[in-house]
Design a protein around this motif. Structure first.
Motif, mmCIF file in Angstrom:
data_model
loop_
_atom_site.group_PDB
_atom_site.id
_atom_site.type_symbol
_atom_site.label_atom_id
_atom_site.label_comp_id
_atom_site.label_asym_id
_atom_site.label_seq_id
_atom_site.Cartn_x
_atom_site.Cartn_y
_atom_site.Cartn_z
ATOM 1 N N CYS A 54 123.022 94.205 24.377
ATOM 2 C CA CYS A 54 124.128 93.240 24.402
ATOM 3 C C CYS A 54 124.579 92.997 22.954
ATOM 4 N N ASP A 55 125.558 92.111 22.750
ATOM 5 C CA ASP A 55 125.986 91.887 21.350
ATOM 6 C C ASP A 55 125.294 90.671 20.747
ATOM 7 N N PHE A 56 124.267 90.182 21.465
ATOM 8 C CA PHE A 56 123.466 89.053 20.981
ATOM 9 C C PHE A 56 124.368 87.883 20.567
ATOM 10 N N CYS A 57 125.335 87.586 21.498
ATOM 11 C CA CYS A 57 126.317 86.526 21.241
ATOM 12 C C CYS A 57 126.947 86.713 19.861
ATOM 13 N N LYS B 264 122.471 85.082 18.378
ATOM 14 C CA LYS B 264 121.082 85.030 18.875
ATOM 15 C C LYS B 264 120.383 86.284 18.363
ATOM 16 N N ASN C 258 118.731 92.912 26.509
ATOM 17 C CA ASN C 258 119.555 91.714 26.400
ATOM 18 C C ASN C 258 118.816 90.623 25.636
ATOM 19 N N GLY C 259 119.603 89.855 24.847
ATOM 20 C CA GLY C 259 118.994 88.938 23.882
ATOM 21 C C GLY C 259 118.645 87.568 24.405
ATOM 22 N N CYS C 260 118.930 87.258 25.691
ATOM 23 C CA CYS C 260 118.475 85.983 26.251
ATOM 24 C C CYS C 260 118.471 86.096 27.780
ATOM 25 N N MET D 181 120.221 84.936 30.031
ATOM 26 C CA MET D 181 121.492 85.148 30.730
ATOM 27 C C MET D 181 121.628 86.604 31.165
ATOM 28 N N ALA D 182 121.063 87.475 30.376
ATOM 29 C CA ALA D 182 121.115 88.931 30.619
ATOM 30 C C ALA D 182 122.517 89.352 31.040
ATOM 31 N N CYS D 183 123.525 88.885 30.278
ATOM 32 C CA CYS D 183 124.907 89.080 30.729
ATOM 33 C C CYS D 183 125.382 90.533 30.581
ATOM 34 N N TYR D 184 124.623 91.377 29.895
ATOM 35 C CA TYR D 184 124.995 92.791 29.812
ATOM 36 C C TYR D 184 124.240 93.623 30.857
HETATM 37 S S1 SF4 Z 1 122.436 88.452 27.009
HETATM 38 FE FE1 SF4 Z 1 122.278 86.482 26.023
HETATM 39 S S2 SF4 Z 1 122.220 86.954 23.843
HETATM 40 FE FE2 SF4 Z 1 123.008 88.739 24.874
HETATM 41 S S3 SF4 Z 1 125.227 88.492 24.791
HETATM 42 FE FE3 SF4 Z 1 124.520 87.715 26.762
HETATM 43 S S4 SF4 Z 1 124.263 85.536 26.395
HETATM 44 FE FE4 SF4 Z 1 124.335 86.511 24.375
#
Ligand code: SF4
Length: 508
Positions: free
Chosen positions: A373-376, A380, A408-410, A412-415
């Motif tokens: 992901c782009d780590f927000c 993050k 993914n960096g949190c 949310m695992a949005c990727y």
């Molecule tokens: S997975 Fe978490 S850290 Fe990564 S882009 Fe989505 S919200 Fe940000």
């Protein structure tokens, strides 16, 4: 009533070494067709059945008769010793059927049932001589011209294959084994271990361990299989063993290995690997080749602004357009990279120019693709060093099939990391791990949560364990989720045992 043809390999001959399916097929059949000696070997299983047995060189009439019986609506088992698909009846049955205009969809049903071939049964009796690349060569020149057989022996000898010689000798054919030994001795030492196994797993089983130089001093006949070792095969305590190569990287007497899991795949630990050899060869070629030969090839690479960075600058886009040129192609993919395809005489220059433009370049195809992901947008950032380490170590690595590693960096695992082949989610200073996801298709599904709270110091080693096993044990083109399902345990994580997810707040 529809007939059916079973082509059954029943293994070496003892009932213990016959597969369950082979026994079932023989039991299910109305008619048994086979060479008389083979029919005698399965006599206990065919009581009350119609038996059609013929002599040794009558394979074609056996195949024709079996097909005729199946076309009349009977279930017919054509039996071969060993494996029906290796010098057995399977190929001939198909050839005769095809001659008659048979089609798979509409013709009589055919089931080929595999069995243990002599190379495997004899190897088991000798120790472990075929642990490395091996081949079988039949010395029978009834159907194959001798000059073709001789070429194959020579090629296998030169390429250091372990060789299993089938049909080495008969009453009439006595010189083929002598000639085979002569060819082999031009490539291998007379001390090369050789195993002679006669009638494996049958009543008159006889095993001799000898050498290439002395093998003809022993009795070799129709029922003997000759296994010739390669240049590393050795004999210990009456056993013939061919090393696989573990000793190159592992200390076999030590519980603690000098190289950690992830270190074993590094180029410096594999100086013999093609990639490393090719770079040396290319270096040498560069020095001596003048003028350089120009040939056009198709370059296909994955281009992105970075593993974490998702933003192309306008200058990078302009550079990309210039480098790819009007004839090239730039395709946006579902995996968040641009696939660049160019027909070019100078692929190395193109890759260098892309790198100079500050772009990340990776191979495409059956390789490891790291999808972070782009780590927000970098806010993050705690887990970024770990994805960079994974990318450095595994990005672009050749694997049985494309393997997507989502990071993914949190929580949310949005990727969408949890849907990838391997999904890693950073949460509360540690990592959750998902294995065997499937992103596309009607049966798309998330990966199985196999661990929560993996310590940062352990994550690279943990992933290395999984990828090394997939690289070494995966079948060509086998997707990771299928591999996980087949192996039942990968990297120490069990298939089908999802751990209960700890409840987490959004974004945690
Ligand atoms: S997975 Fe978490 S850290 Fe990564 S882009 Fe989505 S919200 Fe940000």
């Amino acid at each position: 009533m529809a007939g059916k043809l079973f082509v059954v390999g029943f293994g070496p001959g003892s009932v213990d070494h016959m597969t369950k399916r082979a026994r079932e097929a023989i039991e299910e059949s109305d008619v048994i067709v086979g060479y008389k000696t083979y029919v005698d070997l399965v006599m206990d299983l065919i009581d009350g059945k119609e038996v059609i047995s013929t002599g040794m060189t009558e394979e074609v009439s056996r195949a024709q008769e079996a097909i005729k019986q199946a076309e009349r609506g009977k279930k017919v088992a054509v039996i071969s010793s060993g494996d029906a698909g290796l010098y057995g009846m399977a190929g001939l049955i198909y050839e005769v059927l095809i001659e008659k205009g048979w089609e798979k969809e509409t013709g009589i049903e055919v089931e080929i049932i595999p069995g243990i071939s002599a190379i495997h049964s004899c190897a088991a009796l000798l120790g472990a001589p075929i642990m490395h690349d091996s081949c079988t060569i039949s010395l029978s020149d009834h159907l194959t011209p001798w000059n073709v057989i001789a070429k194959r022996i020579e090629a296998a000898a030169a390429a250091d294959f372990v060789i299993a010689l089938y049909n080495p000798k008969s009453g009439r054919r006595t010189q083929q084994i002598v000639e085979a030994q002569r060819i082999l001795l031009t490539y291998r030492s007379p001390d090369t271990p050789v195993g002679l196994v006669k009638s494996a797993y049958r009543e008159r089983q006889h095993i001799v361990l000898t050498s290439l130089g002395e093998m003809l001093e022993h009795d070799i006949g129709m029922l003997t299989t000759v296994i010739i070792g390669n240049s590393s095969t050795f004999v210990h305590d009456g056993l013939m063993i061919t090393p696989r190569g573990y000793e190159r990287k592992y200390k076999l007497s030590s519980a603690v290995q000098p190289l950690k899991l992830h270190e074993r795949l590094r180029p410096e630990a594999e100086p013999w690997a093609l990639t490393n050899m090719r770079s040396l060869a290319e270096e040498a070629y560069e020095k001596v080749a003048a003028p350089k030969k120009q040939t056009t090839e198709r370059l296909e690479v994955a281009v992105s602004p970075g593993v974490v960075n998702k933003t192309f600058t306008p200058k990078q886009m302009m550079d990309l357009a210039r480098i790819v040129g009007e004839q090239g192609m730039i395709t946006y993919t579902a995996d968040h990279y641009l696939k660049v395809t160019v027909e070019t005489e100078r692929p190395d220059d193109i890759v260098r120019e892309l790198l100079e433009a500050g772009l990340t370049v990776a191979p495409t195809g059956n390789v490891c693709v790291i999808k972070a992901c782009d780590f927000c947008e970098g806010e993050k950032k705690d887990a970024i060093p770990y994805v960079e380490q994974l990318h450095k170590q595994f990005g672009g690595m050749d694997l049985p099939k494309e393997l997507r590693l989502g990071f993914n960096g949190c929580g949310m695992a949005c990727y969408g990391a949890v849907h990838e082949d391997i999904g890693i989610v950073y949460r509360k200073g540690a990592f959750d791990l998902f294995l065997g996801g499937k992103t596309v298709g009607r049966n798309a599904h998330p990966g199985q949560l196999v661990a929560e709270g993996i310590r940062p110091d352990d994550i690279v080693e943990t992933i290395a364990r999984i990828i090394v096993q997939y690289k070494e044990e995966g079948y060509a083109n086998e997707r990771f989720h299928k591999f996980f399902e087949r192996k039942k345990e990968v990297g120490g994580f069990a298939y089908g045992q999802t751990i209960k997810a700890e409840p987490a707040a959004c974004g945690e």
